[in-house]
Scaffold this motif. Sequence first.
Motif, PDB file in Angstrom:
ATOM      1  N   GLN A 211       4.819   1.214   3.360  1.00 17.87           N
ATOM      2  CA  GLN A 211       4.043   0.669   2.243  1.00 17.87           C
ATOM      3  C   GLN A 211       3.929   1.692   1.119  1.00 17.87           C
ATOM      4  O   GLN A 211       4.150   1.369  -0.052  1.00 17.87           O
TER       5      GLN A 211
ATOM      6  N   MET B 200      -1.582   4.271  -3.291  1.00 15.02           N
ATOM      7  CA  MET B 200      -2.396   3.112  -2.919  1.00 15.02           C
ATOM      8  C   MET B 200      -3.780   3.592  -2.529  1.00 15.02           C
ATOM      9  O   MET B 200      -3.966   4.755  -2.165  1.00 15.02           O
TER      10      MET B 200
ATOM     11  N   GLN C 140      -6.210  -1.169  -0.265  1.00 13.53           N
ATOM     12  CA  GLN C 140      -4.903  -1.815  -0.471  1.00 13.53           C
ATOM     13  C   GLN C 140      -4.037  -1.684   0.771  1.00 13.53           C
ATOM     14  O   GLN C 140      -3.355  -2.637   1.158  1.00 13.53           O
TER      15      GLN C 140
ATOM     16  N   HIS D  54       7.231   2.284  -0.643  1.00 18.11           N
ATOM     17  CA  HIS D  54       7.637   1.142  -1.471  1.00 18.11           C
ATOM     18  C   HIS D  54       6.747   0.966  -2.696  1.00 18.11           C
ATOM     19  O   HIS D  54       7.228   0.682  -3.786  1.00 18.11           O
ATOM     20  N   HIS D  55       5.433   1.140  -2.521  1.00 17.26           N
ATOM     21  CA  HIS D  55       4.480   0.845  -3.598  1.00 17.26           C
ATOM     22  C   HIS D  55       3.958   2.077  -4.325  1.00 17.26           C
ATOM     23  O   HIS D  55       3.312   1.948  -5.357  1.00 17.26           O
TER      24      HIS D  55
END
Length: 159
Positions: A39, A46, A50, A42-43
């Motif tokens: 996560q 956070m 989230q 990829h993002h």
Amino acid sequence: MGFEQDAVSELWRTAWCHRSDMQRELTRGAQGEMFAIRQLAHHGTMTPSQLAAALNATSGRISTLLSSMEKKGLITRETDPDDRRVVLVNLTDAGRERGRKDMEEMRDAVCWIFSQMGERRTREFVDLTREFMTYMSICKPGQPRPTAEEVRKAFERRE
């Protein structure tokens, strides 16, 4: 019971009841680390909330996970300079490297499996999985099943 019910029962038995050593290894010791790393990779940055939403985990579980990952040097937690109430989670270089290694190991294992299955059966499996996932993407629990038009549009987007 029709073939559909039999197929669902077999799929659940195969996928969830008879988990492979690889599946068990992914969920045992790391307890979600691989998924959190993916996560974050990829993002990007956070918040713990989230991450909790993305991993479908409680805030307590995420707090424990992040503490463990921080001790291992996989992530950093910093206060948001614009809002000191917000914590920002980032991968470290070690976390990115761990994610890269985990993905490489999984890719190697799946490539070996495909080599055992052979090209024809592997291509059939991939095609059927793509078809299955297209149907899954438009079939929502508790809602009416998609119309023929919605199915057609979903498969057009896929190509």
